[in-house]
Structure formats: structure tokens, C-alpha cells
Design a protein around this motif. Structure first.
Motif, PDB file in Angstrom:
ATOM      1  N   TRP A 106       0.812  -1.214   0.000  1.00 26.80           N
ATOM      2  CA  TRP A 106       0.000   0.000   0.000  1.00 26.80           C
ATOM      3  C   TRP A 106       0.844   1.262   0.000  1.00 26.80           C
ATOM      4  CZ3 TRP A 106       0.589   3.344   4.044  1.00 26.80           C
ATOM      5  CH2 TRP A 106       1.226   2.848   5.176  1.00 26.80           C
ATOM      6  N   HIS A 107       2.030   1.228   0.584  1.00 26.78           N
ATOM      7  CA  HIS A 107       2.839   2.450   0.648  1.00 26.78           C
ATOM      8  C   HIS A 107       3.747   2.618  -0.562  1.00 26.78           C
ATOM      9  CE1 HIS A 107       6.361   0.125   1.917  1.00 26.78           C
ATOM     10  NE2 HIS A 107       5.532  -0.540   2.678  1.00 26.78           N
ATOM     11  N   ASN A 108       3.726   1.698  -1.500  1.00 25.46           N
ATOM     12  CA  ASN A 108       4.559   1.801  -2.701  1.00 25.46           C
ATOM     13  C   ASN A 108       3.757   2.139  -3.961  1.00 25.46           C
ATOM     14  OD1 ASN A 108       7.167   1.126  -1.616  1.00 25.46           O
ATOM     15  ND2 ASN A 108       6.314  -0.904  -1.264  1.00 25.46           N
ATOM     16  N   PHE A 109       2.462   2.367  -3.809  1.00 25.15           N
ATOM     17  CA  PHE A 109       1.608   2.598  -4.973  1.00 25.15           C
ATOM     18  C   PHE A 109       0.741   3.833  -4.774  1.00 25.15           C
ATOM     19  CE2 PHE A 109       2.920  -1.704  -5.108  1.00 25.15           C
ATOM     20  CZ  PHE A 109       3.125  -1.948  -6.441  1.00 25.15           C
ATOM     21  N   GLY A 110       0.254   4.366  -5.887  1.00 22.67           N
ATOM     22  CA  GLY A 110      -0.630   5.521  -5.839  1.00 22.67           C
ATOM     23  C   GLY A 110      -0.024   6.711  -6.553  1.00 22.67           C
ATOM     24  N   GLU A 111      -0.686   7.842  -6.424  1.00 23.33           N
ATOM     25  CA  GLU A 111      -0.211   9.062  -7.072  1.00 23.33           C
ATOM     26  C   GLU A 111       1.163   9.450  -6.551  1.00 23.33           C
ATOM     27  OE1 GLU A 111      -2.860  12.401  -7.327  1.00 23.33           O
ATOM     28  OE2 GLU A 111      -4.595  11.062  -7.283  1.00 23.33           O
ATOM     29  N   GLY A 112       1.978   9.958  -7.441  1.00 19.22           N
ATOM     30  CA  GLY A 112       3.302  10.412  -7.045  1.00 19.22           C
ATOM     31  C   GLY A 112       4.365   9.332  -7.076  1.00 19.22           C
ATOM     32  N   LYS A 113       3.967   8.110  -7.392  1.00 16.06           N
ATOM     33  CA  LYS A 113       4.926   7.011  -7.475  1.00 16.06           C
ATOM     34  C   LYS A 113       5.105   6.635  -8.937  1.00 16.06           C
ATOM     35  CE  LYS A 113       4.937   6.475  -2.978  1.00 16.06           C
ATOM     36  NZ  LYS A 113       6.033   6.529  -2.085  1.00 16.06           N
ATOM     37  N   PRO A 114       6.343   6.504  -9.402  1.00 20.69           N
ATOM     38  CA  PRO A 114       6.573   6.149 -10.810  1.00 20.69           C
ATOM     39  C   PRO A 114       6.022   4.756 -11.154  1.00 20.69           C
ATOM     40  CG  PRO A 114       8.613   6.859  -9.743  1.00 20.69           C
ATOM     41  CD  PRO A 114       7.582   6.726  -8.676  1.00 20.69           C
ATOM     42  N   VAL A 115       5.339   4.668 -12.267  1.00 21.71           N
ATOM     43  CA  VAL A 115       4.759   3.401 -12.714  1.00 21.71           C
ATOM     44  C   VAL A 115       5.850   2.347 -12.893  1.00 21.71           C
ATOM     45  CG1 VAL A 115       3.522   2.273 -14.606  1.00 21.71           C
ATOM     46  CG2 VAL A 115       2.782   4.501 -13.804  1.00 21.71           C
ATOM     47  N   GLU A 116       7.029   2.751 -13.337  1.00 25.34           N
ATOM     48  CA  GLU A 116       8.116   1.805 -13.557  1.00 25.34           C
ATOM     49  C   GLU A 116       8.530   1.116 -12.254  1.00 25.34           C
ATOM     50  OE1 GLU A 116       8.386   5.090 -14.499  1.00 25.34           O
ATOM     51  OE2 GLU A 116       7.762   4.745 -16.565  1.00 25.34           O
ATOM     52  N   SER A 117       8.604   1.872 -11.175  1.00 27.46           N
ATOM     53  CA  SER A 117       8.988   1.267  -9.901  1.00 27.46           C
ATOM     54  C   SER A 117       7.875   0.372  -9.360  1.00 27.46           C
ATOM     55  CB  SER A 117       9.366   2.323  -8.867  1.00 27.46           C
ATOM     56  OG  SER A 117       8.256   3.105  -8.508  1.00 27.46           O
ATOM     57  N   GLN A 118       6.620   0.742  -9.574  1.00 30.85           N
ATOM     58  CA  GLN A 118       5.504  -0.095  -9.154  1.00 30.85           C
ATOM     59  C   GLN A 118       5.545  -1.436  -9.894  1.00 30.85           C
ATOM     60  OE1 GLN A 118       1.832   2.068  -9.662  1.00 30.85           O
ATOM     61  NE2 GLN A 118       2.688   3.894  -8.699  1.00 30.85           N
ATOM     62  N   ARG A 119       5.776  -1.369 -11.179  1.00 31.72           N
ATOM     63  CA  ARG A 119       5.842  -2.582 -12.002  1.00 31.72           C
ATOM     64  C   ARG A 119       7.004  -3.474 -11.556  1.00 31.72           C
ATOM     65  NH1 ARG A 119       5.639  -0.353 -16.953  1.00 31.72           N
ATOM     66  NH2 ARG A 119       3.399  -0.542 -16.967  1.00 31.72           N
ATOM     67  N   ALA A 120       8.151  -2.885 -11.288  1.00 27.84           N
ATOM     68  CA  ALA A 120       9.330  -3.644 -10.864  1.00 27.84           C
ATOM     69  C   ALA A 120       9.083  -4.348  -9.528  1.00 27.84           C
ATOM     70  CB  ALA A 120      10.531  -2.728 -10.759  1.00 27.84           C
ATOM     71  N   ILE A 121       8.402  -3.679  -8.606  1.00 27.23           N
ATOM     72  CA  ILE A 121       8.112  -4.272  -7.302  1.00 27.23           C
ATOM     73  C   ILE A 121       7.224  -5.497  -7.484  1.00 27.23           C
ATOM     74  CG2 ILE A 121       6.822  -3.911  -5.157  1.00 27.23           C
ATOM     75  CD1 ILE A 121       7.802  -0.964  -5.287  1.00 27.23           C
ATOM     76  N   LEU A 122       6.168  -5.377  -8.277  1.00 25.19           N
ATOM     77  CA  LEU A 122       5.270  -6.518  -8.479  1.00 25.19           C
ATOM     78  C   LEU A 122       5.946  -7.669  -9.207  1.00 25.19           C
ATOM     79  CD1 LEU A 122       1.867  -4.814  -9.260  1.00 25.19           C
ATOM     80  CD2 LEU A 122       2.538  -6.073  -7.226  1.00 25.19           C
ATOM     81  N   HIS A 123       6.758  -7.380 -10.200  1.00 30.28           N
ATOM     82  CA  HIS A 123       7.464  -8.444 -10.914  1.00 30.28           C
ATOM     83  C   HIS A 123       8.403  -9.192  -9.976  1.00 30.28           C
ATOM     84  CE1 HIS A 123       6.832  -7.185 -15.353  1.00 30.28           C
ATOM     85  NE2 HIS A 123       5.717  -7.175 -14.668  1.00 30.28           N
TER      86      HIS A 123
END
Length: 46
Positions: A26-43
Motif C-alpha cells: 500500500w505504501h509503494n503505490f498511488g499518485e506520485g509514485k513512478p509506474v516503472e517502480s511499481q511494475r518492478a516491485i510486483l514483478h
């Protein structure tokens, strides 16, 4: 399915059952967070 092998954990006092991979995301996603880093975390998690 690979998602059925995911471990589950109880969350807080409610006892809600959530996949372990979702706890803490929950603290790594949402507005202000780069989509690339969100994708990398999930992968990495999967």
C-alpha cells in the motif's frame, strides 16, 4: 494457477485474509509514485 500457491496472512484485528504479497504494498503505490517502480516491485514479488 500461480496465484493459488500464494501464502495468505490475517490482517489486523479484523482477521481479513490477504495474500502475503499484498501486505506492505500500500505504501509503494498511488499518485506520485513512478509506474516503472511499481511494475518492478510486483514483478519481483511474483
Amino acid at each position: 494457477m500461480k496465484y493459488q500457491r500464494q501464502p495468505y496472512r490475517r490482517c489486523g484485528r479484523s482477521g481479513l485474509l490477504l495474500p502475503a504479497v499484498s501486505l506492505g504494498l500500500w505504501h509503494n503505490f498511488g499518485e506520485g509514485k513512478p509506474v516503472e517502480s511499481q511494475r518492478a516491485i510486483l514483478h519481483k514479488a511474483l
